[in-house]
Design a protein around this motif. Sequence first.
Motif, PDB file in Angstrom:
ATOM      1  N   PHE A 133      -1.047  -3.268   4.435  1.00  0.00           N
ATOM      2  CA  PHE A 133      -0.579  -2.029   3.821  1.00  0.00           C
ATOM      3  C   PHE A 133       0.328  -2.317   2.616  1.00  0.00           C
ATOM      4  CE2 PHE A 133       2.111   1.765   3.466  1.00  0.00           C
ATOM      5  CZ  PHE A 133       1.137   2.752   3.409  1.00  0.00           C
ATOM      6  N   ASP A 134       1.379  -3.117   2.833  1.00  0.00           N
ATOM      7  CA  ASP A 134       2.313  -3.445   1.742  1.00  0.00           C
ATOM      8  C   ASP A 134       1.725  -4.549   0.865  1.00  0.00           C
ATOM      9  OD1 ASP A 134       4.289  -1.647   2.527  1.00  0.00           O
ATOM     10  OD2 ASP A 134       5.246  -3.098   3.869  1.00  0.00           O
ATOM     11  N   SER A 135       2.153  -4.525  -0.417  1.00  0.00           N
ATOM     12  CA  SER A 135       1.704  -5.584  -1.327  1.00  0.00           C
ATOM     13  C   SER A 135       2.735  -6.724  -1.400  1.00  0.00           C
ATOM     14  CB  SER A 135       1.440  -5.015  -2.717  1.00  0.00           C
ATOM     15  OG  SER A 135       2.606  -4.388  -3.208  1.00  0.00           O
ATOM     16  N   SER A 136       3.986  -6.443  -1.054  1.00  0.00           N
ATOM     17  CA  SER A 136       5.022  -7.491  -1.055  1.00  0.00           C
ATOM     18  C   SER A 136       6.124  -7.094  -0.069  1.00  0.00           C
ATOM     19  CB  SER A 136       5.591  -7.684  -2.466  1.00  0.00           C
ATOM     20  OG  SER A 136       6.247  -6.502  -2.879  1.00  0.00           O
ATOM     21  N   TYR A 148       6.482   4.181   8.206  1.00  0.00           N
ATOM     22  CA  TYR A 148       5.249   4.163   7.411  1.00  0.00           C
ATOM     23  C   TYR A 148       4.486   5.453   7.694  1.00  0.00           C
ATOM     24  CZ  TYR A 148       5.829  -0.758   6.253  1.00  0.00           C
ATOM     25  OH  TYR A 148       6.293  -1.944   5.763  1.00  0.00           O
ATOM     26  N   THR A 149       4.075   6.117   6.651  1.00  0.00           N
ATOM     27  CA  THR A 149       3.250   7.316   6.807  1.00  0.00           C
ATOM     28  C   THR A 149       1.887   7.049   6.195  1.00  0.00           C
ATOM     29  OG1 THR A 149       4.085   8.206   4.722  1.00  0.00           O
ATOM     30  CG2 THR A 149       5.233   8.877   6.735  1.00  0.00           C
ATOM     31  N   ASN A 150       0.918   7.821   6.619  1.00  0.00           N
ATOM     32  CA  ASN A 150      -0.458   7.725   6.101  1.00  0.00           C
ATOM     33  C   ASN A 150      -1.108   6.374   6.361  1.00  0.00           C
ATOM     34  OD1 ASN A 150      -0.203  10.342   5.109  1.00  0.00           O
ATOM     35  ND2 ASN A 150       0.618   9.610   3.171  1.00  0.00           N
ATOM     36  N   LEU A 151      -0.810   5.783   7.498  1.00  0.00           N
ATOM     37  CA  LEU A 151      -1.498   4.547   7.862  1.00  0.00           C
ATOM     38  C   LEU A 151      -2.894   4.893   8.359  1.00  0.00           C
ATOM     39  CD1 LEU A 151       1.057   2.336   9.829  1.00  0.00           C
ATOM     40  CD2 LEU A 151       0.071   1.923   7.591  1.00  0.00           C
ATOM     41  N   GLY A 152      -3.870   4.249   7.815  1.00  0.00           N
ATOM     42  CA  GLY A 152      -5.235   4.464   8.275  1.00  0.00           C
ATOM     43  C   GLY A 152      -5.501   3.682   9.540  1.00  0.00           C
ATOM     44  N   SER A 184      -6.087  -2.715  12.181  1.00  0.00           N
ATOM     45  CA  SER A 184      -5.131  -3.682  12.730  1.00  0.00           C
ATOM     46  C   SER A 184      -4.155  -4.080  11.635  1.00  0.00           C
ATOM     47  CB  SER A 184      -5.866  -4.914  13.238  1.00  0.00           C
ATOM     48  OG  SER A 184      -6.720  -4.565  14.289  1.00  0.00           O
ATOM     49  N   TYR A 185      -2.882  -4.139  11.994  1.00  0.00           N
ATOM     50  CA  TYR A 185      -1.814  -4.510  11.064  1.00  0.00           C
ATOM     51  C   TYR A 185      -0.929  -5.551  11.727  1.00  0.00           C
ATOM     52  CZ  TYR A 185      -3.123  -0.162   8.742  1.00  0.00           C
ATOM     53  OH  TYR A 185      -3.815   0.837   8.123  1.00  0.00           O
ATOM     54  N   ARG A 186      -0.146  -6.237  10.877  1.00  0.00           N
ATOM     55  CA  ARG A 186       0.836  -7.204  11.387  1.00  0.00           C
ATOM     56  C   ARG A 186       2.153  -6.916  10.682  1.00  0.00           C
ATOM     57  NH1 ARG A 186       0.961 -13.588  10.795  1.00  0.00           N
ATOM     58  NH2 ARG A 186       2.494 -13.957  12.420  1.00  0.00           N
ATOM     59  N   PHE A 187       3.171  -6.554  11.454  1.00  0.00           N
ATOM     60  CA  PHE A 187       4.493  -6.235  10.913  1.00  0.00           C
ATOM     61  C   PHE A 187       5.357  -7.490  10.991  1.00  0.00           C
ATOM     62  CE2 PHE A 187       8.849  -4.537  11.339  1.00  0.00           C
ATOM     63  CZ  PHE A 187       8.888  -3.758  10.184  1.00  0.00           C
ATOM     64  N   ARG A 188       5.837  -7.917   9.819  1.00  0.00           N
ATOM     65  CA  ARG A 188       6.687  -9.118   9.731  1.00  0.00           C
ATOM     66  C   ARG A 188       8.098  -8.691   9.332  1.00  0.00           C
ATOM     67  NH1 ARG A 188       2.936 -12.610   5.860  1.00  0.00           N
ATOM     68  NH2 ARG A 188       4.956 -13.507   5.362  1.00  0.00           N
ATOM     69  N   LEU A 189       9.103  -9.328   9.959  1.00  0.00           N
ATOM     70  CA  LEU A 189      10.505  -8.939   9.762  1.00  0.00           C
ATOM     71  C   LEU A 189      11.370 -10.191   9.629  1.00  0.00           C
ATOM     72  CD1 LEU A 189      12.690  -6.638   9.892  1.00  0.00           C
ATOM     73  CD2 LEU A 189      12.809  -7.144  12.334  1.00  0.00           C
ATOM     74  N   VAL A 190      12.311 -10.117   8.640  1.00  0.00           N
ATOM     75  CA  VAL A 190      13.295 -11.191   8.447  1.00  0.00           C
ATOM     76  C   VAL A 190      14.657 -10.520   8.317  1.00  0.00           C
ATOM     77  CG1 VAL A 190      14.068 -13.019   6.893  1.00  0.00           C
ATOM     78  CG2 VAL A 190      11.649 -12.678   7.284  1.00  0.00           C
TER      79      VAL A 190
END
Length: 158
Positions: free
Chosen positions: A14-17, A29-33, A36-42
């Motif tokens: 979804f995100d580009s950076s 996040y809104t309007n997610l189609g 499968s996604y992967r959420f990364r957090l630092v």
Amino acid sequence: MPGRIQFRYFLEGFDSSWSQPVAAREAVYTNLGPGSYRFRLVASNSEGLWNGPETAIALNVAPAYYQTYWFRLSCIAASSEMLAAAYQLRLRQVARQFNMRLEERVGERTRIARELHDTLLQSFHGLLLRFSNGFQPAAGGRAQAKNSMMLSIRRLKR
């Protein structure tokens, strides 16, 4: 100091950076189609140093019913059925109009045929009566019968 902790996150697919550092402890996040996604957090500590290993969570967003293939297929099938029904209705309308016009024509032709038949039949009967009178002369004699037949023949020629 928990108030100075900052986070950066990145949603693969979804995100580009990576996002800008924020202090909020939630990501929206809104309007997610569907997919499968992967959420990364630092996270960074209160001194501004970023943690080395990132945390990742796999997410799967299920499609809404109107995004599924079976729903799209059923919409296409229903649309096709409606078009076919409308086409059949139009065909019936055209056939009914055609049959009405055909019945009008047949009725008119039948009327004309009856008139012709009746008129022709009436003329033949009249002619037969005159000929029968010509072959069986009455009291007036043969000359009158002959004149009557000649008159009938002249009328037929006209």
